[in-house]
Design an enzyme around this catalytic site. Structure first.
Site, short mmCIF file in Angstrom:
data_model
loop_
_atom_site.label_atom_id
_atom_site.label_comp_id
_atom_site.label_asym_id
_atom_site.label_seq_id
_atom_site.Cartn_x
_atom_site.Cartn_y
_atom_site.Cartn_z
N CYS A 2 0.84 -1.19 0.00
CA CYS A 2 0.00 0.00 0.00
C CYS A 2 0.88 1.24 0.00
CB CYS A 2 -0.94 0.09 1.21
SG CYS A 2 -1.99 -1.34 1.42
N ARG A 28 3.30 0.02 -5.18
CA ARG A 28 3.18 -0.59 -3.86
C ARG A 28 1.88 -1.39 -3.71
NH1 ARG A 28 6.79 2.14 -0.38
NH2 ARG A 28 5.73 1.18 1.35
N TRP A 70 -2.98 -2.68 -1.54
CA TRP A 70 -2.68 -4.08 -1.85
C TRP A 70 -3.33 -4.86 -0.71
CZ3 TRP A 70 -0.24 -8.28 0.44
CH2 TRP A 70 0.05 -9.34 -0.42
N ASN A 96 -0.84 1.96 5.93
CA ASN A 96 -0.01 0.93 5.29
C ASN A 96 0.59 0.09 6.41
OD1 ASN A 96 3.36 1.02 4.00
ND2 ASN A 96 1.86 -0.57 3.76
N GLY A 97 0.39 -1.24 6.32
CA GLY A 97 0.92 -2.12 7.37
C GLY A 97 -0.14 -3.11 7.78
N GLU A 460 15.58 -17.69 -11.19
CA GLU A 460 15.12 -16.35 -11.54
C GLU A 460 14.24 -16.38 -12.80
OE1 GLU A 460 14.71 -13.66 -10.29
OE2 GLU A 460 14.53 -12.22 -11.91
N LYS A 464 10.23 -15.31 -13.23
CA LYS A 464 9.72 -14.38 -14.25
C LYS A 464 8.57 -15.04 -15.02
CE LYS A 464 11.61 -10.93 -13.34
NZ LYS A 464 12.12 -11.28 -12.13
N GLU A 467 5.44 -15.07 -12.63
CA GLU A 467 4.77 -13.82 -12.27
C GLU A 467 4.31 -13.02 -13.48
OE1 GLU A 467 7.30 -11.07 -10.16
OE2 GLU A 467 9.02 -11.54 -11.41
N HIS A 483 15.99 -36.77 -9.06
CA HIS A 483 15.59 -37.22 -7.72
C HIS A 483 14.09 -37.05 -7.47
CE1 HIS A 483 19.68 -38.06 -6.52
NE2 HIS A 483 20.05 -36.90 -7.05
N LYS A 574 5.18 -4.17 -6.02
CA LYS A 574 6.62 -4.11 -6.18
C LYS A 574 7.35 -4.05 -4.84
CE LYS A 574 10.16 -2.56 -9.14
NZ LYS A 574 10.44 -3.94 -9.56
C1 F6R Z 1 10.25 -10.44 -8.81
C2 F6R Z 1 10.43 -9.39 -7.83
C3 F6R Z 1 10.31 -9.75 -6.39
C4 F6R Z 1 11.29 -8.92 -5.56
C5 F6R Z 1 11.10 -9.21 -4.06
C6 F6R Z 1 12.12 -8.46 -3.22
O1 F6R Z 1 10.42 -9.95 -10.12
O2 F6R Z 1 10.64 -8.26 -8.16
O3 F6R Z 1 10.50 -11.10 -6.18
O4 F6R Z 1 12.58 -9.23 -5.95
O5 F6R Z 1 9.81 -8.83 -3.67
O6 F6R Z 1 12.02 -7.09 -3.42
P1 F6R Z 1 13.21 -6.11 -3.05
O7 F6R Z 1 14.34 -6.40 -3.95
O8 F6R Z 1 12.64 -4.74 -3.24
O9 F6R Z 1 13.55 -6.39 -1.62
#
Ligand code: F6R
Length: 579
Positions: A2, A28, A70, A96-97, A460, A464, A467, A483, A574
């Site tokens: 949020c 956010r 969020w 927020n929280g 990684e 991607k 998500e 395994h 994010k």
């Molecule tokens: C995936 C992604 C998330 C962040 C994770 C940590 O593409 O962006 O998995 O990497 O939420 O976020 P930060 O790096 O801001 O601590």
């Protein structure tokens, strides 16, 4: 998660102006939003601000608070969107929280006659304050009582009808005051007002502030005034849309060569003293423990790989389990990696490490973030603002910092070669990925394998694909496939395999899955394996970047084929500022 923004000025502003600031915090959370003014107007909607702002009438005010959500407690509905209003309609709150003890607080308030209109934890705050004030407390006293009784995390803005103040209080969730020419802004982070001021005052935990258009005053949880420093923040230019790109994700993927060059230059020049301090801390520590989440965790695995390759003991763990599985002590250097610098799990792990006497370094993208401010030393990755929820350019720059750290500690590599390699990879791989994407659009599962440095990047790439393309993907060690997971391989199953250098073992894994009907997409820097994607010959560390970029492109172009909301995927935000 949020985002919250408040504004208080002498000259009235249109509430659409504050929505513009709020839009900059949509990363956010973006499931609903709302705004309240000191005149008592409240407007809320579910969905993106851009889509629904036109439903909100223009209105001039001098005091307003706003929120982009969020969802944590309660579904995405108009009722659950903030601001929440007190029973008597005079107090308005954005939060927020998470208020962990919201259930007993709500029960007590209901017993005292309060009726709740939402399923959120946040609504208890506004009823609590109203209850205290109607019992005779001042607003300050009510806020202090709340801070004393509340468990959990909060950054909250409170206004009262016809009261020319914003009341702001926080614990764990970030909050910052911006000093404007004509008053003040108060927001979750400086992006909300970085177009208008560089003067900011950061809230620390268990502080509250009373803000008018003329002045502000900070207090601790007992009500004692606190002197606060005004920071002059470096300009954090907000990213803008570029007509050449349909989405921020692909724009940010293409920004990687430039972002990498900018960072490498800085690590060798203005950030060189900080890099030296980081290396000194690592050399004098008994071991290095990385801590991070999501993509940043995958970058940290590369850090472990590179440091271990030169004999430096390093480990990493996902932040939410750090306190359970890692022994941080006085002899440990904890290196937190976080794009946002606000991820709650990482903040908690850093606080835990500090309480055990560890030194803390951080690698962040957002300056002045909580994690940077909690660190003994902090390196900035200078990737520029990343708007797409999925990390791309920030992952690359995190790895570059780690590769530079390892280089300073003895790794032989050539960082200057990497931006060119990224450029070559992009121009070579993008057309091929575009051509393959249509046949992958209906795929349900993808297994992604690699060994050594290719293991973290496999994870990684799988992240991607999940998500952004909404494909179930598992990134795993090539050696682990046999395994158990190999039971899932059947005719046509897609296996993406990353093979660095002379990795014949992964080649054997490819044979094994092909023998069971898998369709393999291979990515390597070694022509001997005749891969589907032959990447530039790598230098130590670079394959983790170039090979991941191929995965970034796959996730983007498959999602495009499917018509998915690439920059704002469902259920995500994010900056993950809840536990
Ligand atoms: C995936 C992604 C998330 C962040 C994770 C940590 O593409 O962006 O998995 O990497 O939420 O976020 P930060 O790096 O801001 O601590």
């Amino acid at each position: 998660m949020c985002g919250i923004v408040g504004r208080i000025t002498h000259v009235p502003f249109d509430i659409h102006d504050i929505l513009e600031s709020l839009k900059r915090l949509e990363y956010r959370g973006y499931d609903s939003f709302g705004i309240a003014t000191a005149e008592g107007d409240v407007f809320k909607a579910t969905g993106y601000i851009d889509v629904h702002a036109n439903e909100i009438p223009s209105r001039l005010t001098s005091v307003a608070i706003s929120h982009t959500r969020w969802a944590t407690h309660g579904k995405v509905t108009r009722e659950n969107a903030h601001p929440h209003v007190s029973q008597d309609g005079t107090f308005f709150i954005v939060h927020n929280g998470i208020i962990e003890n919201h259930a007993p607080l709500r029960k007590a308030l209901q017993a005292a006659g309060h009726t709740f209109l939402s399923q959120t934890d946040s609504e208890v705050i506004v009823h609590y304050i109203e209850g205290r004030v109607s019992d005779g407390a001042s607003i300050d006293e009510a806020i202090r009582a709340f801070m004393n009784e509340a468990r959990g995390t909060f950054a909250a803005l409170l206004i009262r009808r016809d009261d020319p103040h914003i009341y702001a209080f926080k614990r764990d969730s970030p909050l910052v005051l911006g000093i404007l020419d004509d008053g003040y802004a108060v927001a979750s982070d400086i992006y909300a007002f970085s177009d208008t001021t560089t003067k900011a005052v950061f809230f620390e935990d268990d502080e509250y502030a009373v803000i008018s258009a003329d002045s502000y005053a900070f207090f601790d949880a007992r009500g004692a005034p606190i002197g606060k420093e005004i920071a002059t923040v470096r300009w954090t230019e907000a990213a803008t849309r570029d007509e050449a790109y349909d989405h921020f994700m692909i724009k940010e993927i293409h920004e990687q060569p430039a972002a990498a060059r900018r960072l490498i230059l800085s690590l060798e020049n203005e950030q060189a003293p900080f890099m030296d301090q980081l290396v000194t801390l690592a050399r004098t520590a008994n071991r290095v423990l990385f801590v991070a989440a999501g993509t940043s965790y995958h970058a940290s695995l590369i850090g472990v790989y590179l440091l271990n390759s030169i004999g430096v003991e390093a480990h990493t763990l996902i932040a939410s389990e750090f306190h359970n599985y890692m022994l941080a002590d006085e002899g440990t250097l904890v290196v937190a990696i976080s794009q946002s610098g606000e991820t709650m799990d990482v903040v908690k792990a850093v606080k835990h490490a500090r309480s055990r006497g560890s030194k803390v370094a951080s690698i962040v993208n957002v300056p002045y973030s909580t994690i940077q401010r909690l660190s003994d030393i902090s390196i900035e990755i200078l990737a520029g603002q990343e708007i797409c929820v999925a990390s791309t350019k920030t992952y690359t720059n995190q790895i570059l910092v780690l590769a530079r750290m390892a280089q300073l500690m003895g790794l032989e590599t050539d960082l200057d070669a990497i931006p060119d390699q990224i450029e070559q990879t992009l121009s070579y791989a993008e057309p091929a990925v575009i051509a393959m994407a249509p046949e992958l659009r209906d795929v349900r599962d993808i297994y992604v394998i690699g060994r050594g440095i290719a293991y973290p990047l496999s994870r990684e790439v799988a992240l991607k694909l999940k998500e952004i393309s909404y494909i179930h993907a598992e990134g795993m060690m090539g050696g682990e496939l046999k395994h158990g997971t190999i039971a899932l391989i059947e005719d046509g199953t897609i296996v993406m395999s990353f093979i660095q250098n002379a990795d014949h073992d992964t080649m054997s894994n490819i044979e094994e899955v092909e023998a069971r009907g898998a369709r393999v997409i291979s990515i390597s820097d070694n022509s001997e394996f005749s891969p589907d994607f032959l990447l530039p010959a790598s230098v130590p560390g670079s394959f983790a970047i170039t090979a991941t970029i191929v995965g970034q492109l796959f996730s983007y172009y498959i999602a495009r084929e499917k018509g998915l909301p690439i920059d704002k995927p469902r259920n995500l935000a994010k900056s993950v500022t809840v536990k």
